[in-house]
Design an enzyme around this catalytic site. Structure first.
Site, PDB file in Angstrom:
ATOM      1  N   ASP A 102       0.879  -1.059  -0.009  1.00 25.04           N
ATOM      2  CA  ASP A 102      -0.163   0.118  -0.002  1.00 25.04           C
ATOM      3  C   ASP A 102       0.695   1.313  -0.092  1.00 25.04           C
ATOM      4  OD1 ASP A 102      -2.004  -1.798   0.713  1.00 25.04           O
ATOM      5  OD2 ASP A 102      -1.928  -1.349   2.813  1.00 25.04           O
TER       6      ASP A 102
HETATM    7  N1  URA Z   1      -1.218  -6.126   4.321  1.00 24.73           N
HETATM    8  C1  URA Z   1      -1.665  -4.383   4.236  1.00 24.73           C
HETATM    9  O1  URA Z   1      -2.325  -4.305   4.879  1.00 24.73           O
HETATM   10  N2  URA Z   1      -1.010  -3.653   3.393  1.00 24.73           N
HETATM   11  C2  URA Z   1       0.126  -3.993   2.853  1.00 24.73           C
HETATM   12  O2  URA Z   1       0.827  -3.175   2.140  1.00 24.73           O
HETATM   13  C3  URA Z   1       0.684  -5.424   2.774  1.00 24.73           C
HETATM   14  C4  URA Z   1      -0.050  -6.134   3.443  1.00 24.73           C
END
Ligand code: URA
Length: 232
Positions: A102
């Site tokens: 993310d």
């Molecule tokens: N889980 C999440 O919530 N975000 C990420 O970027 C990777 C795993």
């Protein structure tokens, strides 16, 4: 492969532009001898403006993704490719991120132009572990490790339970979560499912590769030994 095509595929320019680079004498051997487009030389023996060529195809690299960058080529904001040499975005085969992090997650991101390797890393069959270090908004209750390990936790709007995951608690607000699958926003949604909220999330390892002391925004190419550790 012909030299012009090989060099163009590494993003140095169109075939026409690379042909001109030869004409201009910018492509040489390590001793500075000018090379011609029809010469037979290995990748390692080519210099452009005196510099060795970027790594050939089959490239695997690790990047320390900072918060605020997206794993996309289209986002109008900051993208992880901004952290790599501009040529890397022009390579053929394309250099793709191995899965995604993310925008708000930092840490270890792999990129490769090797489709088979990418598939092997992300395939659920590989059971490759990913370690996420989480800073939490609320104190842990104490039963989270058990819930995550149960193999029965169901995330909202999903119809299959999560695979067992390991939680290593460091203190009331800090824990590492080791996952072997990669569902959408999985780590954040898992903590939400147990009534918490992730303030900061950082991926510190994938399989046997950890981020080590690579500074945020920096990258390095991974060699054979790293690849072996990945699946070890
Ligand atoms: N889980 C999440 O919530 N975000 C990420 O970027 C990777 C795993």
């Amino acid at each position: 492969m012909k030299l012009v095509k090989h060099i163009a595929n590494l993003g140095y320019g169109s075939r026409k532009e690379v042909t001109w680079m030869f004409r201009e004498g910018r492509v040489t051997d390590p001793d500075g001898e000018v090379l011609y487009a029809d010469d037979q030389v290995s990748h390692e023996a080519i210099r452009i403006d005196g510099e060795p060529l970027d790594p050939p195809s089959g490239l695997l690299l690790m990047l320390h993704k900072p918060v605020g960058y997206t794993c996309s080529t289209k986002d109008p904001g900051r993208i992880v490719y901004d952290l790599l040499p501009p040529r890397f975005r022009l390579r053929s085969p394309l250099l793709s991120t191995v899965g995604r992090l993310d925008r708000d997650t930092s840490g270890l991101l792999l990129l490769t132009d090797d489709g088979a390797l990418l598939h092997r890393i992300v395939s659920p069959k590989s059971h490759l572990s990913k370690r996420y270090d989480a800073t939490l908004a609320h104190d842990l209750r104490g039963n989270e490790a058990e819930v995550f390990a149960s193999g029965t936790l169901m995330l909202e709007s999903e119809d299959t339970p999560l695979k067992p995951a390991t939680l290593e608690v460091r203190d009331a607000r800090h824990a590492s979560l080791v996952l072997t699958e990669g569902r959408y926003h999985q780590a954040r949604r898992m903590f939400a499912a147990v009534g918490n909220h992730v303030d900061a999330l950082h991926r510190s390892a994938i399989g046997g590769i950890d981020l080590g002391d690579l500074p945020p925004g920096e990258w390095r190419a991974l060699g054979e030994a790293d690849r072996a550790r990945l699946f070890a």
